[in-house]
Design a protein around this motif. Structure first.
Motif, PDB file in Angstrom:
ATOM      1  N   ASP A  37       0.831  -1.213   0.000  1.00 32.30           N
ATOM      2  CA  ASP A  37       0.000   0.000   0.000  1.00 32.30           C
ATOM      3  C   ASP A  37       0.865   1.263   0.000  1.00 32.30           C
ATOM      4  O   ASP A  37       0.595   2.218  -0.729  1.00 32.30           O
ATOM      5  N   ALA A  38       1.899   1.257   0.849  1.00 38.79           N
ATOM      6  CA  ALA A  38       2.778   2.429   0.938  1.00 38.79           C
ATOM      7  C   ALA A  38       3.526   2.662  -0.372  1.00 38.79           C
ATOM      8  O   ALA A  38       3.661   3.801  -0.833  1.00 38.79           O
ATOM      9  N   TYR A  39       4.006   1.583  -0.965  1.00 40.99           N
ATOM     10  CA  TYR A  39       4.709   1.717  -2.248  1.00 40.99           C
ATOM     11  C   TYR A  39       3.765   2.238  -3.334  1.00 40.99           C
ATOM     12  O   TYR A  39       4.132   3.110  -4.123  1.00 40.99           O
ATOM     13  N   ALA A  40       2.551   1.679  -3.394  1.00 44.26           N
ATOM     14  CA  ALA A  40       1.601   2.095  -4.422  1.00 44.26           C
ATOM     15  C   ALA A  40       1.191   3.553  -4.247  1.00 44.26           C
ATOM     16  O   ALA A  40       0.972   4.266  -5.228  1.00 44.26           O
ATOM     17  N   ALA A  41       1.096   4.014  -3.000  1.00 45.21           N
ATOM     18  CA  ALA A  41       0.714   5.410  -2.753  1.00 45.21           C
ATOM     19  C   ALA A  41       1.739   6.378  -3.317  1.00 45.21           C
ATOM     20  O   ALA A  41       1.398   7.502  -3.722  1.00 45.21           O
ATOM     21  N   MET A 169      14.191  -0.969   1.781  1.00 52.28           N
ATOM     22  CA  MET A 169      14.000  -0.535   0.396  1.00 52.28           C
ATOM     23  C   MET A 169      13.227   0.774   0.338  1.00 52.28           C
ATOM     24  O   MET A 169      13.537   1.660  -0.463  1.00 52.28           O
ATOM     25  N   ALA A 170      12.215   0.937   1.197  1.00 51.95           N
ATOM     26  CA  ALA A 170      11.459   2.193   1.239  1.00 51.95           C
ATOM     27  C   ALA A 170      12.350   3.356   1.632  1.00 51.95           C
ATOM     28  O   ALA A 170      12.216   4.469   1.100  1.00 51.95           O
ATOM     29  N   GLN A 171      13.270   3.122   2.564  1.00 55.44           N
ATOM     30  CA  GLN A 171      14.217   4.163   2.937  1.00 55.44           C
ATOM     31  C   GLN A 171      15.074   4.566   1.732  1.00 55.44           C
ATOM     32  O   GLN A 171      15.282   5.752   1.468  1.00 55.44           O
ATOM     33  N   ALA A 172      15.551   3.604   0.981  1.00 54.85           N
ATOM     34  CA  ALA A 172      16.394   3.899  -0.183  1.00 54.85           C
ATOM     35  C   ALA A 172      15.625   4.625  -1.272  1.00 54.85           C
ATOM     36  O   ALA A 172      16.201   5.428  -2.026  1.00 54.85           O
ATOM     37  N   LEU A 173      14.318   4.373  -1.354  1.00 52.02           N
ATOM     38  CA  LEU A 173      13.491   4.940  -2.430  1.00 52.02           C
ATOM     39  C   LEU A 173      12.704   6.179  -2.002  1.00 52.02           C
ATOM     40  O   LEU A 173      11.899   6.691  -2.774  1.00 52.02           O
ATOM     41  N   ASP A 174      12.936   6.656  -0.769  1.00 51.35           N
ATOM     42  CA  ASP A 174      12.228   7.844  -0.251  1.00 51.35           C
ATOM     43  C   ASP A 174      10.723   7.643  -0.205  1.00 51.35           C
ATOM     44  O   ASP A 174       9.940   8.558  -0.484  1.00 51.35           O
ATOM     45  N   ILE A 175      10.286   6.444   0.163  1.00 47.90           N
ATOM     46  CA  ILE A 175       8.857   6.144   0.268  1.00 47.90           C
ATOM     47  C   ILE A 175       8.415   6.304   1.718  1.00 47.90           C
ATOM     48  O   ILE A 175       8.944   5.616   2.598  1.00 47.90           O
ATOM     49  N   PRO A 176       7.491   7.208   2.007  1.00 49.73           N
ATOM     50  CA  PRO A 176       7.047   7.388   3.402  1.00 49.73           C
ATOM     51  C   PRO A 176       6.362   6.125   3.935  1.00 49.73           C
ATOM     52  O   PRO A 176       5.624   5.459   3.216  1.00 49.73           O
ATOM     53  N   VAL A 180       3.794   2.536  12.371  1.00 53.08           N
ATOM     54  CA  VAL A 180       3.555   1.181  12.866  1.00 53.08           C
ATOM     55  C   VAL A 180       4.458   0.156  12.198  1.00 53.08           C
ATOM     56  O   VAL A 180       4.610  -0.959  12.691  1.00 53.08           O
ATOM     57  N   LEU A 181       5.089   0.519  11.071  1.00 47.14           N
ATOM     58  CA  LEU A 181       5.939  -0.421  10.360  1.00 47.14           C
ATOM     59  C   LEU A 181       7.385  -0.403  10.837  1.00 47.14           C
ATOM     60  O   LEU A 181       8.185  -1.250  10.448  1.00 47.14           O
ATOM     61  N   VAL A 264      15.095  10.507   6.451  1.00 42.50           N
ATOM     62  CA  VAL A 264      14.287   9.384   6.921  1.00 42.50           C
ATOM     63  C   VAL A 264      13.062   9.268   6.017  1.00 42.50           C
ATOM     64  O   VAL A 264      12.178  10.119   6.036  1.00 42.50           O
ATOM     65  N   PHE A 265      13.035   8.236   5.186  1.00 37.61           N
ATOM     66  CA  PHE A 265      11.926   7.993   4.254  1.00 37.61           C
ATOM     67  C   PHE A 265      11.562   9.246   3.460  1.00 37.61           C
ATOM     68  O   PHE A 265      10.393   9.607   3.328  1.00 37.61           O
TER      69      PHE A 265
END
Length: 386
Positions: A37-41, A169-176, A180-181, A264-265
Protein backbone atom coordinates in the motif's frame (compact mmCIF):
# COMPACT_ATOMS: atom_id res chain seq x y z
CA UNK A 1 13.99 -2.87 22.57
CA UNK A 2 13.28 -4.98 25.63
CA UNK A 3 15.61 -7.81 24.71
CA UNK A 4 14.26 -10.24 27.34
CA UNK A 5 10.75 -9.83 25.96
CA UNK A 6 11.95 -9.99 22.35
CA UNK A 7 13.96 -13.15 22.93
CA UNK A 8 10.85 -14.67 24.53
CA UNK A 9 8.80 -13.86 21.41
CA UNK A 10 11.49 -15.35 19.17
CA UNK A 11 11.70 -18.50 21.31
CA UNK A 12 7.91 -18.85 21.08
CA UNK A 13 8.02 -18.39 17.31
CA UNK A 14 10.61 -21.13 16.89
CA UNK A 15 8.54 -23.57 18.91
CA UNK A 16 5.07 -22.26 18.11
CA UNK A 17 2.39 -24.76 17.14
CA UNK A 18 -0.66 -24.50 14.92
CA UNK A 19 -2.42 -21.90 17.04
CA UNK A 20 0.59 -19.57 17.10
CA UNK A 21 1.26 -19.98 13.38
CA UNK A 22 -2.40 -19.40 12.49
CA UNK A 23 -2.03 -15.93 14.02
CA UNK A 24 1.56 -15.17 13.02
CA UNK A 25 1.30 -16.00 9.31
CA UNK A 26 -1.59 -13.55 8.67
CA UNK A 27 0.20 -10.92 10.81
CA UNK A 28 3.33 -11.18 8.70
CA UNK A 29 1.21 -11.02 5.54
CA UNK A 30 -0.52 -7.89 6.85
CA UNK A 31 2.88 -6.16 6.99
CA UNK A 32 3.62 -7.30 3.43
CA UNK A 33 0.32 -5.81 2.25
CA UNK A 34 0.80 -2.59 4.23
CA UNK A 35 4.16 -2.12 2.54
CA UNK A 36 2.54 -2.70 -0.86
CA UNK A 37 0.00 0.00 0.00
CA UNK A 38 2.78 2.43 0.94
CA UNK A 39 4.71 1.72 -2.25
CA UNK A 40 1.60 2.10 -4.42
CA UNK A 41 0.71 5.41 -2.75
CA UNK A 42 4.06 6.84 -3.87
CA UNK A 43 4.85 4.91 -7.07
CA UNK A 44 1.41 4.10 -8.45
CA UNK A 45 0.11 0.59 -9.09
CA UNK A 46 2.95 -0.21 -11.50
CA UNK A 47 5.40 -0.02 -8.57
CA UNK A 48 8.19 0.86 -11.00
CA UNK A 49 11.61 1.43 -9.42
CA UNK A 50 15.11 1.86 -10.89
CA UNK A 51 17.34 -1.18 -11.21
CA UNK A 52 19.67 -1.47 -8.24
CA UNK A 53 21.84 -4.26 -6.78
CA UNK A 54 20.48 -3.52 -3.29
CA UNK A 55 16.73 -3.76 -3.93
CA UNK A 56 14.17 -5.81 -5.84
CA UNK A 57 11.20 -4.65 -7.92
CA UNK A 58 8.40 -4.41 -5.31
CA UNK A 59 5.95 -6.55 -7.33
CA UNK A 60 8.65 -9.21 -7.69
CA UNK A 61 9.38 -9.03 -3.95
CA UNK A 62 5.71 -9.56 -3.04
CA UNK A 63 5.21 -12.31 -5.61
CA UNK A 64 8.35 -14.08 -4.42
CA UNK A 65 6.99 -14.15 -0.86
CA UNK A 66 3.80 -15.79 -2.10
CA UNK A 67 5.71 -18.19 -4.34
CA UNK A 68 8.04 -19.27 -1.53
CA UNK A 69 5.13 -20.12 0.75
CA UNK A 70 3.34 -21.98 -2.05
CA UNK A 71 6.47 -23.85 -3.17
CA UNK A 72 7.45 -25.11 0.28
CA UNK A 73 3.95 -25.77 1.68
CA UNK A 74 1.08 -26.33 -0.80
CA UNK A 75 3.28 -27.74 -3.59
CA UNK A 76 5.68 -29.60 -1.30
CA UNK A 77 4.75 -33.27 -1.39
CA UNK A 78 7.31 -34.02 1.33
CA UNK A 79 6.61 -31.18 3.75
CA UNK A 80 5.81 -33.65 6.56
CA UNK A 81 9.46 -34.75 6.43
CA UNK A 82 10.76 -31.40 7.63
CA UNK A 83 14.51 -31.07 7.14
CA UNK A 84 14.59 -34.60 5.63
CA UNK A 85 12.53 -33.36 2.65
CA UNK A 86 14.20 -33.90 -0.72
CA UNK A 87 14.02 -30.43 -2.29
CA UNK A 88 14.40 -31.86 -5.81
CA UNK A 89 11.23 -33.95 -5.73
CA UNK A 90 8.66 -33.29 -8.44
CA UNK A 91 5.98 -30.79 -7.48
CA UNK A 92 2.55 -30.02 -8.94
CA UNK A 93 2.40 -26.81 -10.96
CA UNK A 94 0.29 -24.78 -8.55
CA UNK A 95 -2.13 -21.93 -9.01
CA UNK A 96 0.24 -19.79 -11.12
CA UNK A 97 1.80 -22.04 -13.78
CA UNK A 98 4.67 -19.66 -14.61
CA UNK A 99 5.49 -18.87 -10.97
CA UNK A 100 8.79 -20.79 -10.87
CA UNK A 101 10.09 -18.92 -13.89
CA UNK A 102 9.14 -15.60 -12.33
CA UNK A 103 9.84 -15.85 -8.63
CA UNK A 104 12.35 -18.61 -7.87
CA UNK A 105 15.27 -16.59 -6.51
CA UNK A 106 17.63 -19.54 -7.00
CA UNK A 107 17.18 -19.49 -10.77
CA UNK A 108 15.94 -15.97 -11.62
CA UNK A 109 19.03 -13.75 -11.63
CA UNK A 110 18.69 -10.51 -9.72
CA UNK A 111 19.53 -8.31 -12.71
CA UNK A 112 16.77 -9.90 -14.83
CA UNK A 113 13.92 -9.23 -12.41
CA UNK A 114 13.23 -5.80 -13.92
CA UNK A 115 12.59 -7.31 -17.36
CA UNK A 116 10.08 -9.97 -16.29
CA UNK A 117 6.42 -9.74 -17.32
CA UNK A 118 5.07 -9.88 -13.77
CA UNK A 119 1.40 -10.04 -12.80
CA UNK A 120 -0.06 -6.61 -12.06
CA UNK A 121 -0.65 -5.39 -8.52
CA UNK A 122 -4.23 -6.68 -8.31
CA UNK A 123 -3.20 -10.13 -9.57
CA UNK A 124 -0.26 -10.17 -7.19
CA UNK A 125 -2.56 -9.42 -4.27
CA UNK A 126 -4.93 -12.19 -5.37
CA UNK A 127 -2.02 -14.64 -5.60
CA UNK A 128 -0.96 -13.74 -2.07
CA UNK A 129 -4.50 -14.04 -0.69
CA UNK A 130 -5.21 -17.42 -2.30
CA UNK A 131 -1.87 -18.80 -1.17
CA UNK A 132 -2.32 -17.74 2.44
CA UNK A 133 -5.82 -19.23 2.52
CA UNK A 134 -4.48 -22.58 1.33
CA UNK A 135 -1.55 -22.43 3.75
CA UNK A 136 -3.86 -21.89 6.71
CA UNK A 137 -6.17 -24.66 5.57
CA UNK A 138 -3.24 -27.11 5.39
CA UNK A 139 -1.90 -25.89 8.70
CA UNK A 140 -5.18 -26.71 10.45
CA UNK A 141 -4.67 -30.45 9.86
CA UNK A 142 -0.89 -30.58 10.35
CA UNK A 143 0.46 -32.65 13.27
CA UNK A 144 2.04 -30.72 16.15
CA UNK A 145 5.59 -31.92 15.51
CA UNK A 146 8.74 -30.01 14.64
CA UNK A 147 9.12 -31.91 11.37
CA UNK A 148 5.53 -31.34 10.23
CA UNK A 149 5.60 -27.65 11.16
CA UNK A 150 9.10 -26.95 9.82
CA UNK A 151 8.05 -25.41 6.50
CA UNK A 152 5.26 -23.33 8.04
CA UNK A 153 7.82 -21.80 10.41
CA UNK A 154 10.31 -21.34 7.55
CA UNK A 155 7.70 -19.55 5.43
CA UNK A 156 6.82 -17.29 8.37
CA UNK A 157 10.42 -16.27 9.00
CA UNK A 158 11.06 -15.84 5.28
CA UNK A 159 8.16 -13.40 4.98
CA UNK A 160 9.34 -11.59 8.10
CA UNK A 161 12.75 -11.15 6.46
CA UNK A 162 11.22 -9.75 3.30
CA UNK A 163 9.04 -7.43 5.36
CA UNK A 164 12.21 -5.94 6.81
CA UNK A 165 13.71 -5.72 3.32
CA UNK A 166 10.62 -3.79 2.25
CA UNK A 167 11.32 -1.25 4.98
CA UNK A 168 14.95 -0.60 4.09
CA UNK A 169 14.00 -0.54 0.40
CA UNK A 170 11.46 2.19 1.24
CA UNK A 171 14.22 4.16 2.94
CA UNK A 172 16.39 3.90 -0.18
CA UNK A 173 13.49 4.94 -2.43
CA UNK A 174 12.23 7.84 -0.25
CA UNK A 175 8.86 6.14 0.27
CA UNK A 176 7.05 7.39 3.40
CA UNK A 177 5.99 4.69 5.85
CA UNK A 178 3.59 4.76 8.76
CA UNK A 179 5.11 4.60 12.24
CA UNK A 180 3.56 1.18 12.87
CA UNK A 181 5.94 -0.42 10.36
CA UNK A 182 9.12 0.68 12.13
CA UNK A 183 9.83 0.90 15.86
CA UNK A 184 11.00 4.32 17.07
CA UNK A 185 14.68 5.02 17.61
CA UNK A 186 15.32 5.51 21.31
CA UNK A 187 18.18 7.33 23.07
CA UNK A 188 20.85 4.95 24.27
CA UNK A 189 21.90 4.81 27.93
CA UNK A 190 25.50 5.59 28.75
CA UNK A 191 27.79 2.85 27.49
CA UNK A 192 29.56 0.73 30.08
CA UNK A 193 32.30 -1.82 29.57
CA UNK A 194 31.14 -5.34 30.42
CA UNK A 195 33.86 -7.78 31.36
CA UNK A 196 32.90 -11.34 30.42
CA UNK A 197 35.11 -13.90 32.17
CA UNK A 198 36.82 -16.72 30.32
CA UNK A 199 34.92 -19.95 29.93
CA UNK A 200 33.58 -22.52 27.53
CA UNK A 201 30.61 -21.41 25.46
CA UNK A 202 28.26 -23.52 23.36
CA UNK A 203 27.78 -21.57 20.14
CA UNK A 204 24.64 -22.19 18.11
CA UNK A 205 21.08 -23.41 18.56
CA UNK A 206 20.41 -26.28 20.93
CA UNK A 207 17.21 -28.14 21.63
CA UNK A 208 13.94 -28.69 19.83
CA UNK A 209 11.93 -26.32 17.68
CA UNK A 210 13.03 -24.55 14.51
CA UNK A 211 16.61 -23.61 13.69
CA UNK A 212 18.18 -22.19 10.55
CA UNK A 213 20.77 -24.54 9.09
CA UNK A 214 23.66 -22.13 9.66
CA UNK A 215 22.93 -22.11 13.43
CA UNK A 216 23.76 -25.81 13.59
CA UNK A 217 25.43 -27.79 14.94
CA UNK A 218 25.95 -26.40 18.45
CA UNK A 219 29.59 -26.68 19.43
CA UNK A 220 31.83 -25.77 22.34
CA UNK A 221 34.16 -22.78 21.97
CA UNK A 222 36.89 -21.89 24.48
CA UNK A 223 36.47 -18.18 25.21
CA UNK A 224 39.15 -15.95 26.79
CA UNK A 225 38.12 -13.04 28.99
CA UNK A 226 36.92 -10.05 26.94
CA UNK A 227 35.44 -6.61 27.56
CA UNK A 228 32.54 -5.48 25.36
CA UNK A 229 30.35 -2.36 25.20
CA UNK A 230 26.96 -2.62 26.89
CA UNK A 231 25.42 -0.54 24.07
CA UNK A 232 25.91 -0.13 20.35
CA UNK A 233 27.89 2.86 19.16
CA UNK A 234 25.77 6.02 19.03
CA UNK A 235 26.04 8.92 16.62
CA UNK A 236 27.57 10.94 19.46
CA UNK A 237 30.46 8.46 19.58
CA UNK A 238 30.72 7.91 15.83
CA UNK A 239 30.56 11.38 14.29
CA UNK A 240 33.76 12.81 15.88
CA UNK A 241 35.57 10.17 13.79
CA UNK A 242 34.03 11.67 10.63
CA UNK A 243 34.76 15.25 11.69
CA UNK A 244 38.34 14.59 12.77
CA UNK A 245 39.49 12.28 9.98
CA UNK A 246 37.50 13.49 6.98
CA UNK A 247 35.96 10.03 6.57
CA UNK A 248 33.00 9.79 4.22
CA UNK A 249 29.71 11.09 5.55
CA UNK A 250 27.49 8.12 6.42
CA UNK A 251 24.60 7.28 4.13
CA UNK A 252 21.46 9.38 4.64
CA UNK A 253 23.36 12.03 6.69
CA UNK A 254 24.36 15.62 5.88
CA UNK A 255 25.62 18.75 7.58
CA UNK A 256 23.11 21.58 7.27
CA UNK A 257 23.46 25.02 8.86
CA UNK A 258 26.04 23.63 11.24
CA UNK A 259 23.91 20.67 12.35
CA UNK A 260 23.74 17.03 11.43
CA UNK A 261 20.57 15.92 9.70
CA UNK A 262 19.30 12.49 8.67
CA UNK A 263 17.09 11.64 5.71
CA UNK A 264 14.29 9.38 6.92
CA UNK A 265 11.93 7.99 4.25
CA UNK A 266 12.40 11.03 2.06
CA UNK A 267 12.39 13.77 4.72
CA UNK A 268 15.39 15.56 6.23
CA UNK A 269 15.19 15.91 10.01
CA UNK A 270 17.57 16.85 12.79
CA UNK A 271 19.69 13.90 13.83
CA UNK A 272 19.01 12.43 17.27
CA UNK A 273 22.64 12.32 18.31
CA UNK A 274 22.24 9.80 21.14
CA UNK A 275 20.51 7.14 19.04
CA UNK A 276 22.30 4.19 17.45
CA UNK A 277 24.57 4.99 14.52
CA UNK A 278 23.05 3.17 11.59
CA UNK A 279 23.33 2.56 7.83
CA UNK A 280 27.03 1.91 8.32
CA UNK A 281 29.09 -0.55 6.30
CA UNK A 282 31.45 -3.09 7.83
CA UNK A 283 34.33 -1.01 6.52
CA UNK A 284 33.03 2.10 8.31
CA UNK A 285 32.57 0.15 11.55
CA UNK A 286 36.06 -1.33 11.34
CA UNK A 287 37.62 2.07 10.52
CA UNK A 288 35.95 3.67 13.56
CA UNK A 289 37.33 0.89 15.75
CA UNK A 290 40.87 1.47 14.48
CA UNK A 291 40.50 5.22 15.08
CA UNK A 292 39.11 4.66 18.60
CA UNK A 293 41.64 1.99 19.57
CA UNK A 294 38.91 -0.63 19.76
CA UNK A 295 37.91 -3.72 17.78
CA UNK A 296 34.77 -5.41 16.55
CA UNK A 297 33.61 -8.42 18.59
CA UNK A 298 33.64 -11.91 17.17
CA UNK A 299 30.21 -13.46 16.74
CA UNK A 300 31.01 -15.90 19.55
CA UNK A 301 31.78 -12.96 21.89
CA UNK A 302 28.57 -11.24 20.82
CA UNK A 303 26.42 -14.34 21.44
CA UNK A 304 28.08 -15.15 24.75
CA UNK A 305 27.55 -11.60 26.03
CA UNK A 306 23.97 -11.43 24.71
CA UNK A 307 22.94 -14.71 26.34
CA UNK A 308 24.85 -14.42 29.61
CA UNK A 309 24.69 -10.72 30.51
CA UNK A 310 21.28 -9.13 31.15
CA UNK A 311 22.94 -5.69 31.01
CA UNK A 312 23.99 -6.28 27.39
CA UNK A 313 21.35 -4.39 25.37
CA UNK A 314 20.68 -5.10 21.71
CA UNK A 315 17.93 -4.71 19.12
CA UNK A 316 18.26 -1.19 17.70
CA UNK A 317 20.53 -2.12 14.79
CA UNK A 318 22.03 -5.19 13.20
CA UNK A 319 25.57 -5.35 14.56
CA UNK A 320 28.59 -6.08 12.41
CA UNK A 321 31.04 -8.57 13.87
CA UNK A 322 34.64 -9.39 12.97
CA UNK A 323 33.58 -12.91 11.94
CA UNK A 324 33.27 -14.13 8.39
CA UNK A 325 30.06 -16.02 7.64
CA UNK A 326 31.26 -19.62 7.72
CA UNK A 327 29.69 -23.01 8.38
CA UNK A 328 29.69 -24.31 11.93
CA UNK A 329 31.31 -27.74 12.44
CA UNK A 330 28.77 -30.38 11.49
CA UNK A 331 26.83 -28.05 9.14
CA UNK A 332 24.30 -29.76 6.90
CA UNK A 333 22.22 -27.75 4.45
CA UNK A 334 18.46 -27.81 5.00
CA UNK A 335 16.09 -28.30 2.05
CA UNK A 336 16.20 -24.59 1.14
CA UNK A 337 19.73 -25.18 -0.14
CA UNK A 338 20.45 -21.59 -1.15
CA UNK A 339 19.78 -20.05 2.24
CA UNK A 340 23.31 -20.38 3.65
CA UNK A 341 25.80 -22.53 1.76
CA UNK A 342 26.29 -20.33 -1.34
CA UNK A 343 27.24 -17.34 0.83
CA UNK A 344 29.88 -18.82 3.10
CA UNK A 345 33.20 -17.00 3.02
CA UNK A 346 32.64 -13.62 1.35
CA UNK A 347 30.25 -12.06 3.86
CA UNK A 348 30.44 -10.92 7.47
CA UNK A 349 28.10 -11.96 10.25
CA UNK A 350 25.74 -9.41 11.79
CA UNK A 351 24.08 -10.25 15.09
CA UNK A 352 21.08 -8.91 16.98
CA UNK A 353 18.13 -7.24 15.26
CA UNK A 354 17.08 -3.80 14.07
CA UNK A 355 14.07 -1.57 14.62
CA UNK A 356 12.69 -2.97 11.36
CA UNK A 357 13.09 -6.63 12.40
CA UNK A 358 10.06 -8.66 13.39
CA UNK A 359 10.43 -9.69 17.06
CA UNK A 360 9.79 -13.24 15.86
CA UNK A 361 13.22 -13.20 14.20
CA UNK A 362 15.12 -11.37 16.95
CA UNK A 363 16.93 -14.29 18.56
CA UNK A 364 20.51 -14.15 19.92
CA UNK A 365 21.43 -17.29 17.93
CA UNK A 366 20.28 -15.79 14.62
CA UNK A 367 23.07 -15.13 12.12
CA UNK A 368 22.51 -12.38 9.56
CA UNK A 369 25.14 -11.94 6.86
CA UNK A 370 25.95 -9.36 4.21
CA UNK A 371 28.85 -8.22 2.08
CA UNK A 372 30.99 -5.55 3.80
CA UNK A 373 29.97 -2.59 1.65
CA UNK A 374 26.25 -2.83 2.49
CA UNK A 375 24.99 0.28 4.25
CA UNK A 376 21.34 0.26 3.25
CA UNK A 377 20.11 -1.88 6.14
CA UNK A 378 19.67 -0.65 9.69
CA UNK A 379 23.17 -1.84 10.53
CA UNK A 380 25.60 -0.50 13.12
CA UNK A 381 28.05 -2.02 15.58
CA UNK A 382 29.46 -2.16 19.08
CA UNK A 383 33.10 -2.48 20.10
CA UNK A 384 35.43 -4.43 22.37
CA UNK A 385 38.51 -3.34 24.25
CA UNK A 386 41.78 -4.43 22.66
Amino acid sequence: MNTDMTTGIAETARRGGREFLAMALPASRARTLALLDAYAATLGDSLTVPCSPQINPPRWEAGHVGWFQDYWIARNQQRANGTACNPEHERPVGRLPQADALYNSSSVAHSTRWQLHLPDLAATRAYLAEGLEETLSLLATTPETDAALYFFRLALFHEDMHGEAGIYMAQALDIPLSDVLLAAAVPLPETRLLVVPAGQWTLGWSGNGFAFDNELAPHAVAMPTFAIDSEVVSWRRYLPFVEETGAATPRYLRRHAGHWQQRVFGQWQDLAIDTAATHLSWKEAEAWCRWAGRRLPSEAEWEMAARSRPDFRWGQVWEWTASRFLAYPGFAAHPYRDYSAPWFGDRYVLRGASRATSPRLAHPCYRNYFTPERNDLHNGFRSCAI
